[in-house]
Design a protein around this motif. Structure first.
Motif, PDB file in Angstrom:
ATOM      1  N   ALA A  49       0.866  -1.164  -0.055  1.00 53.88           N
ATOM      2  CA  ALA A  49       0.100  -0.087   0.086  1.00 53.88           C
ATOM      3  C   ALA A  49       1.158   1.354   0.084  1.00 53.88           C
ATOM      4  CB  ALA A  49      -0.915  -0.047   1.338  1.00 53.88           C
ATOM      5  N   HIS A  81      -3.122   4.351   2.836  1.00 49.53           N
ATOM      6  CA  HIS A  81      -3.557   3.733   1.666  1.00 49.53           C
ATOM      7  C   HIS A  81      -4.257   4.428   0.644  1.00 49.53           C
ATOM      8  CE1 HIS A  81      -4.496  -0.243   4.180  1.00 49.53           C
ATOM      9  NE2 HIS A  81      -3.155   0.127   4.253  1.00 49.53           N
ATOM     10  N   ASP A  82      -3.505   5.623   0.362  1.00 45.27           N
ATOM     11  CA  ASP A  82      -4.090   6.606  -0.778  1.00 45.27           C
ATOM     12  C   ASP A  82      -3.252   7.055  -1.656  1.00 45.27           C
ATOM     13  OD1 ASP A  82      -2.765   8.285   1.090  1.00 45.27           O
ATOM     14  OD2 ASP A  82      -4.134   9.547   1.415  1.00 45.27           O
ATOM     15  N   TRP A  90      -5.853  -0.106  -1.654  1.00 46.06           N
ATOM     16  CA  TRP A  90      -5.686   1.231  -1.877  1.00 46.06           C
ATOM     17  C   TRP A  90      -7.524   1.649  -1.779  1.00 46.06           C
ATOM     18  CZ3 TRP A  90      -2.414   3.428  -6.343  1.00 46.06           C
ATOM     19  CH2 TRP A  90      -2.604   4.911  -6.165  1.00 46.06           C
ATOM     20  N   LEU A 127      -4.801   0.640 -10.331  1.00 50.27           N
ATOM     21  CA  LEU A 127      -4.780  -0.638  -9.673  1.00 50.27           C
ATOM     22  C   LEU A 127      -4.259  -1.869 -10.186  1.00 50.27           C
ATOM     23  CD1 LEU A 127      -7.870  -0.464  -7.273  1.00 50.27           C
ATOM     24  CD2 LEU A 127      -5.876   0.538  -6.883  1.00 50.27           C
TER      25      LEU A 127
END
Ligand SMILES: [Fe+2]
Length: 297
Positions: free
Chosen positions: A211, A224-225, A252, A262
């Motif tokens: 992540a 997680h961004d 994410w 992704l």
């Protein structure tokens, strides 16, 4: 435990199933090896989320990843929660079920955060006994994930990696090793991520998480961004050298990009794991070689 499955299949590289991408997935069935879902979002009797999950399950392997088992709490295990989890597992037949090595509440209150435990013998015994109860109830082994942490307890008597190892060995469960969490916690607490990897028993590791974190200046936050950071990719390569190629998941959850981003992250993980694994000893970095040398000693 004799009837429990002992194998965790190698699924390749997957991504989380998130609401924003339902349309992308249901319309084209994109090329992704597998999906991980947050168990609690689907522990319901019916509705669109469950409909989507069952449709996705017809095309891909699914893993159930929980966030509120609260295995470290001193509250009794919640029979109703476990029953709903078992019902969901019966319905979608996940490759496995995982949750976190943490506590999320006490005295009936849910704090909605993955809180670290004190790393003590008392906590090892407490958590391991509860994991065994959960596994007996579900009829299968589970994986426990190392969480990112932002505080430490003065009365801890061992480092996190010893605590994790002691719990999973005593409980006879597996590890979901979150590489980003190791990196974040290592920065926040000043330990070596390589030392952490050196201590984790490879035969217990059946999944990796990757992540992106946020740099808050004085600490790293597991948000997680973001895309996976370069240093975390390097740590992932070390983990593959040490533990082998294991099912890997791109996490994410916030500021979600398009599904293709992704997919690209998962494809990168796939390539890196393949190259690392096939390169063998010739391509080892000095650090990774040192890890293995120490482990064999
Ligand atoms: Fe994770």
């Amino acid at each position: 435990m004799s009837n429990m499955p002992t194998e965790f299949p190698s699924l390749g590289c997957g991504v989380g199933l998130r609401t924003k991408h339902y349309g992308d997935i249901l319309n084209v069935w994109p090329a992704v090896d597998w999906f991980e879902v947050i168990s609690e979002n689907f522990m319901v009797a019916g509705g669109r989320p469950l409909y989507v999950l069952e449709a996705v399950r017809t095309h891909y392997p699914i893993v159930l990843h929980g966030v509120s088992l609260s295995i470290g709490s001193t509250d009794p295990l919640r029979r109703e929660y476990l029953t709903r989890l078992k019902d969901l597992a019966r319905r979608v037949e996940p490759a496995w079920i995982s949750d976190h090595l943490c506590w999320t509440g006490v005295a009936g209150h849910n704090l909605h955060d993955l809180l670290p435990l004190p790393y003590t013998e008392e906590a090892v015994a407490h958590v391991a006994a509860r994991v065994q109860q959960v596994q007996d109830f579900l009829g299968r082994r589970i994986l426990l994930e190392n969480v990112s942490t932002y505080l430490e307890y003065r009365h801890s008597t061992m480092p996190e990696w010893e605590f994790l190892t002691a719990v999973v060995e005593r409980a006879d469960c597996g590890i979901l090793l979150d590489i980003n969490n190791i990196f974040v916690s290592a920065f926040n607490h000043g330990f070596s991520p390589t030392e952490y990897l050196r201590a984790v028993p490879p035969h217990r590791v059946h999944q990796f998480h990757l992540a992106g974190y946020s740099d808050k200046g004085s600490f790293l936050h597991d948000t997680h961004d973001h895309p996976v950071a370069d240093a975390v990719w390097e740590l992932y390569a070390q983990a593959v050298r040490r533990c082998g190629r294991k099912s890997t998941l791109i996490e994410w959850d916030d500021h979600l990009p398009s599904f293709s981003v992704l997919q690209a992250e998962a494809a990168h993980a796939q390539r890196l794991a393949a190259v690392t694994h096939h390169a063998g000893t010739d391509a080892r970095t000095d650090a990774a070689a040192a890890v293995d040398a120490d482990y064999r000693a």
